[in-house]
Design a protein around this motif. Structure first.
Motif, PDB file in Angstrom:
ATOM      1  N   ARG A  24      32.483  15.142  12.147  1.00  0.00           N
ATOM      2  CA  ARG A  24      31.517  16.008  11.198  1.00  0.00           C
ATOM      3  C   ARG A  24      30.037  15.903  10.709  1.00  0.00           C
ATOM      4  N   LEU A  25      29.344  16.451  10.610  1.00  0.00           N
ATOM      5  CA  LEU A  25      28.158  16.877  10.474  1.00  0.00           C
ATOM      6  C   LEU A  25      28.333  16.444   9.110  1.00  0.00           C
ATOM      7  N   THR A  26      28.985  17.243   8.199  1.00  0.00           N
ATOM      8  CA  THR A  26      28.309  16.871   6.695  1.00  0.00           C
ATOM      9  C   THR A  26      30.082  16.150   5.958  1.00  0.00           C
ATOM     10  N   ALA A  27      29.664  16.625   5.162  1.00  0.00           N
ATOM     11  CA  ALA A  27      30.519  16.318   3.511  1.00  0.00           C
ATOM     12  C   ALA A  27      30.971  17.134   3.013  1.00  0.00           C
ATOM     13  N   SER A  28      30.340  18.287   3.430  1.00  0.00           N
ATOM     14  CA  SER A  28      30.484  19.349   3.052  1.00  0.00           C
ATOM     15  C   SER A  28      31.200  20.428   4.115  1.00  0.00           C
ATOM     16  N   ASP A  29      31.490  20.110   5.247  1.00  0.00           N
ATOM     17  CA  ASP A  29      32.207  20.986   6.858  1.00  0.00           C
ATOM     18  C   ASP A  29      32.868  21.360   5.922  1.00  0.00           C
ATOM     19  N   LYS A  30      33.130  23.120   6.085  1.00  0.00           N
ATOM     20  CA  LYS A  30      34.083  23.951   6.114  1.00  0.00           C
ATOM     21  C   LYS A  30      34.835  23.764   6.574  1.00  0.00           C
ATOM     22  N   SER A  31      34.938  23.431   8.048  1.00  0.00           N
ATOM     23  CA  SER A  31      36.704  22.899   9.150  1.00  0.00           C
ATOM     24  C   SER A  31      36.883  21.643   9.047  1.00  0.00           C
ATOM     25  N   PRO A  32      37.961  20.891   8.660  1.00  0.00           N
ATOM     26  CA  PRO A  32      38.430  19.548   8.751  1.00  0.00           C
ATOM     27  C   PRO A  32      38.043  19.069  10.392  1.00  0.00           C
ATOM     28  N   TYR A  33      37.762  17.761  10.141  1.00  0.00           N
ATOM     29  CA  TYR A  33      37.425  17.189  11.793  1.00  0.00           C
ATOM     30  C   TYR A  33      38.757  17.313  12.097  1.00  0.00           C
ATOM     31  N   GLY A  34      39.060  17.612  13.761  1.00  0.00           N
ATOM     32  CA  GLY A  34      39.634  17.366  14.540  1.00  0.00           C
ATOM     33  C   GLY A  34      39.832  18.961  14.714  1.00  0.00           C
ATOM     34  N   THR A  35      39.172  19.847  14.258  1.00  0.00           N
ATOM     35  CA  THR A  35      39.233  21.608  14.700  1.00  0.00           C
ATOM     36  C   THR A  35      38.199  21.028  15.946  1.00  0.00           C
ATOM     37  N   VAL A  36      39.402  21.658  16.477  1.00  0.00           N
ATOM     38  CA  VAL A  36      38.386  21.567  18.790  1.00  0.00           C
ATOM     39  C   VAL A  36      38.590  23.246  19.150  1.00  0.00           C
ATOM     40  N   ARG A  37      37.609  23.096  20.189  1.00  0.00           N
ATOM     41  CA  ARG A  37      38.270  24.389  21.243  1.00  0.00           C
ATOM     42  C   ARG A  37      39.216  24.414  22.501  1.00  0.00           C
TER      43      ARG A  37
END
Length: 472
Positions: A329-342
């Motif tokens: 994650r880059l910021t605490a306010s990322d709109k997608s959760p950690y674990g989001t992948v391609r």
């Protein structure tokens, strides 16, 4: 079905369930032995049957062009062998290519296209410019499968496979490999140092500083091929700004490349470069050189897909344990959760209409999609095929095990980006912007200005066919 109707959650569930996790592949020649002629169309060409749905002339050779890259050559030779077993009077001639676009453009221009092409390499054919010369693969997907003539090929494939190859809402590309993308590292090094894979930017910075003290670069990339960093940048845009940020880019919306999400991503990459956490000179190096830096433990992370282990098999150390993780994650306010992948079907194959044996090209793909063909692909490349159950029972490496964990943890949060396939000039502009960024030529202002200018030009060009808007 449109691009937007794909259920990525279903793809993930089925892929995770199939993952080099048991049924043996059906005997290929036994499956080919049927003499059922109930499907004969009486068309006047070679008779079409359930066993030969495209009316293949058993004496005609097949001209195949295959990318000589990360998956190696043996899997494609295996497909050729299966074809020649079925049609003993023909031969499959494979031409190996390091760059499909360069090698194939003259053949399309000269009307001498091969019968089947693996359209995968650092530079691929632009479907928008050749689509009128390609075979609509609906016939392939509606054909009887090799393993059970009463089951259509479309019903043997993981969900999303056919949709991933749509152009103008028609299937022109068969994507035969299911790939997980992310940041790869050598877990053996991490275990030796007592380091943990970061999940946030702050954790990465702390790790990077420790690595720097030991003369190890925290990050590297395949500099000569900006496509790898394209994945990193667009994935992070999706994470920071949510899917809406990428949809706006795909839809050529005004200001989409100057959004806060894009600026945040480029600012963080610029910070990583400025602090000396990126391998020195990586921007001028090729993919195998920088990937080797991770194997040699001179760099911690590199962005790639799950073909990495196969591509670097000859130089892996005896104790190398490649693993993949989601981008942090880059910021605490990322709109997608950690674990989001391609993660998606990829490694495209196309069948030109103008080849000497397009029926043979279609049959080559049908044989690829047999359990025997797909299982051999999994065994040789350590990658997941798109055929349901083809890899059941296979034991996996540390890379494969970690990829399955990443898929499971994603819980349906999967990145998908379309503009690179829809608008070739926009992707070309992005390659230039990435090269400048990673070479230290400017930051967010330069990057976003260049990309917005390129997007606006395409949006205003009436000669560029616009793809359907992405809304979900």
């Amino acid at each position: 079905m449109s691009h937007t109707s794909l259920s990525r959650r279903t793809v993930l569930r089925r892929a995770a369930a199939a993952g080099l996790l048991a049924t043996p592949a059906a005997g290929f020649l036994a499956a080919c032995a049927s003499s059922d002629t109930s499907g004969d169309t009486g068309s006047g060409t070679t008779g079409k049957t359930k066993d030969n749905p495209f009316g293949v002339d058993a004496k005609k050779n097949v001209d195949a062009v295959v990318f000589d890259g990360g998956f190696g050559q043996e899997y494609a030779k295996g497909y050729a062998s299966l074809y020649e077993q079925k049609y003993s009077g023909s031969k499959v001639g494979i031409t190996w290519s390091k760059e499909i676009l360069t090698d194939m453009q003259p053949r399309f221009t000269g009307n001498t296209a091969p019968d089947v092409i693996n359209n995968s390499s650092p530079k691929t054919l632009d479907l928008a410019t050749i689509v009128d010369q390609l075979t609509d693969l609906t016939e392939l997907y509606d054909a009887p499968s090799i393993d059970d003539p009463n089951v259509k090929i479309r019903d043997t494939l993981l969900a999303g496979t056919i949709e991933s190859g749509l152009f103008n809402d028609k299937p022109y590309t068969l994507n035969a490999a299911y790939t997980v993308y992310g940041f790869f590292h050598d877990q053996t090094l991490f275990d030796a140092k007592g380091w943990k894979v970061p999940t946030t930017w702050e954790e990465f910075l702390a790790l990077a500083e420790n690595a720097k003290k030991e003369g190890i670069a925290a990050f590297t990339h395949q500099g000569k091929y900006p496509w790898y960093m394209y994945n990193v940048i667009t994935d992070w845009i999706w994470k920071v700004g949510g899917k809406e940020a990428i949809f706006a880019i795909d839809n050529l919306e005004p200001g989409a490349w100057q959004s806060d999400a894009v600026k945040t991503v480029i600012d963080h990459i610029h910070e990583m470069l400025g602090k000396g956490y990126v391998q020195a000179g990586a921007a001028a190096l090729d993919h195998t050189t920088t990937q080797q830096a991770v194997i040699d433990r001179k760099a911690l992370f590199i962005p790639c897909g799950t073909w990495l282990e196969g591509e670097m098999a000859k130089t892996l150390r005896s104790d190398t344990k490649l693993e993949v993780s989601a981008q942090w994650r880059l910021t605490a306010s990322d709109k997608s959760p950690y674990g989001t992948v391609r993660a998606a079907a990829g490694e495209g194959w196309i069948v030109p209409k103008t080849g000497k044996n397009p029926a043979g090209g279609l049959e080559f793909l049908r044989i690829m999609l047999s359990k025997a063909g797909a299982r051999k692909f999994a065994e040789l490349t350590k990658s997941l095929p798109v055929v349901k159950g083809a890899a059941d029972g296979l034991t996996g490496s540390s890379q494969f095990v970690s990829a399955n964990k990443v898929l499971s943890a994603a819980n349906g949060n999967v990145v998908s980006v379309r503009f690179d396939g829809w608008y070739k000039d926009l992707y070309t502009a992005l390659e230039g912007a990435i090269t400048n960024l990673m070479s230290g030529k400017g930051g967010a202002a330069e990057f976003t200005t260049a990309m917005q200018k390129a997007a606006d030009k395409i949006a205003a060009d009436p000669n560029v066919k616009k793809q359907p808007k992405r809304t979900a």
